[in-house]
Scaffold this active site. Structure first.
Site, mmCIF file in Angstrom:
data_model
loop_
_atom_site.group_PDB
_atom_site.id
_atom_site.type_symbol
_atom_site.label_atom_id
_atom_site.label_comp_id
_atom_site.label_asym_id
_atom_site.label_seq_id
_atom_site.Cartn_x
_atom_site.Cartn_y
_atom_site.Cartn_z
ATOM 1 N N THR A 183 0.815 -1.217 0.000
ATOM 2 C CA THR A 183 0.000 0.000 0.000
ATOM 3 C C THR A 183 0.847 1.266 0.000
ATOM 4 O O THR A 183 0.355 2.329 -0.366
ATOM 5 C CB THR A 183 -0.932 0.035 1.228
ATOM 6 O OG1 THR A 183 -0.137 -0.053 2.414
ATOM 7 C CG2 THR A 183 -1.937 -1.105 1.194
ATOM 8 N N HIS B 203 7.136 2.833 -1.247
ATOM 9 C CA HIS B 203 8.510 3.157 -0.854
ATOM 10 C C HIS B 203 8.906 1.921 -0.053
ATOM 11 O O HIS B 203 8.271 1.637 0.975
ATOM 12 C CB HIS B 203 8.520 4.442 -0.014
ATOM 13 C CG HIS B 203 9.851 4.861 0.523
ATOM 14 N ND1 HIS B 203 10.270 6.177 0.532
ATOM 15 C CD2 HIS B 203 10.857 4.152 1.090
ATOM 16 C CE1 HIS B 203 11.479 6.248 1.074
ATOM 17 N NE2 HIS B 203 11.847 5.025 1.436
ATOM 18 N N HIS C 62 9.833 -1.102 2.232
ATOM 19 C CA HIS C 62 9.912 -1.209 3.686
ATOM 20 C C HIS C 62 9.872 -2.678 4.044
ATOM 21 O O HIS C 62 9.091 -3.449 3.486
ATOM 22 C CB HIS C 62 8.778 -0.445 4.365
ATOM 23 C CG HIS C 62 7.432 -0.725 3.773
ATOM 24 N ND1 HIS C 62 7.003 -0.143 2.598
ATOM 25 C CD2 HIS C 62 6.432 -1.539 4.174
ATOM 26 C CE1 HIS C 62 5.802 -0.585 2.303
ATOM 27 N NE2 HIS C 62 5.429 -1.446 3.249
HETATM 28 P P1 AMP Z 1 2.455 -2.405 2.941
HETATM 29 O O1 AMP Z 1 0.966 -2.663 2.970
HETATM 30 O O2 AMP Z 1 3.312 -3.622 2.853
HETATM 31 O O3 AMP Z 1 2.798 -1.375 1.878
HETATM 32 O O4 AMP Z 1 2.792 -1.784 4.341
HETATM 33 C C1 AMP Z 1 2.530 -0.456 4.681
HETATM 34 C C2 AMP Z 1 2.535 -0.389 6.164
HETATM 35 O O5 AMP Z 1 2.675 0.962 6.557
HETATM 36 C C3 AMP Z 1 1.248 -0.927 6.805
HETATM 37 O O6 AMP Z 1 1.563 -1.982 7.689
HETATM 38 C C4 AMP Z 1 0.682 0.306 7.503
HETATM 39 O O7 AMP Z 1 0.059 -0.019 8.728
HETATM 40 C C5 AMP Z 1 1.918 1.152 7.714
HETATM 41 N N1 AMP Z 1 1.667 2.575 7.820
HETATM 42 C C6 AMP Z 1 0.818 3.329 7.071
HETATM 43 N N2 AMP Z 1 0.883 4.615 7.456
HETATM 44 C C7 AMP Z 1 1.800 4.682 8.453
HETATM 45 C C8 AMP Z 1 2.315 5.732 9.270
HETATM 46 N N3 AMP Z 1 1.888 6.998 9.131
HETATM 47 N N4 AMP Z 1 3.242 5.424 10.201
HETATM 48 C C9 AMP Z 1 3.663 4.139 10.354
HETATM 49 N N5 AMP Z 1 3.226 3.106 9.616
HETATM 50 C C10 AMP Z 1 2.300 3.376 8.677
HETATM 51 ZN ZN ZN Z 2 9.499 7.666 -0.645
#
Ligand code: AMP
Ligand code: ZN
Length: 114
Positions: free
Chosen positions: A95, A98, A100
């Site tokens: 989602t 970038h 992670h």
């Molecule tokens: P992914 O779905 O693999 O792209 O992971 C994105 C992750 O970012 C999800 O686990 C979200 O809960 C987390 N996330 C989204 N917004 C934030 C934020 N503002 N601070 C920390 N984590 C976030």
């Molecule tokens: Zn970025």
């Protein structure tokens, strides 16, 4: 990247809970944790997904996995176990575009993931 959530958090434009930072990566608490420990190891460099990694990024990705292991051990999960995973694109549930590395621990994690 100006419209990237994690670039904005890294730049201090949006708040985040940082648990580690160095010149290459930051580590955030996930805002919606899926396990008692749910950390995100994020490179300062914007890379949209694993598909965009270049050979020059090999050391960076290695350091992200080594940081995941160090954090899991620090939190007492080195022996119990933990999962370190990148989601890539729609069917894997990415989602935030970038890269992670999710680091999850503290409960029995099912396999295969849903
Ligand atoms: P992914 O779905 O693999 O792209 O992971 C994105 C992750 O970012 C999800 O686990 C979200 O809960 C987390 N996330 C989204 N917004 C934030 C934020 N503002 N601070 C920390 N984590 C976030
Ligand atoms: Zn970025």
């Amino acid at each position: 990247m100006s419209d990237c959530l994690f670039c904005k958090i890294i730049a201090g434009e949006i708040p985040g809970t940082f648990v580690y930072q160095d010149d290459q990566v930051v580590v955030l608490q996930d805002i919606n944790p899926q396990a008692p420990m749910h950390l995100l190891v994020i490179p300062r460099k914007h890379v949209a997904s694993l598909n965009e990694l270049a050979p020059d990024d090999d050391a960076l990705v290695g350091s992200m996995f080594r940081r995941a292991a160090a954090l899991a051990k620090e939190h007492g999960y080195g022996q119990r176990g933990y999962r370190a995973v990148f989601n890539t694109n729609r069917e894997a549930g990415q989602t935030v575009f970038h890269i992670h590395l999710h680091v999850l621990a503290g409960r029995s994690l099912t396999w295969p993931p849903g």
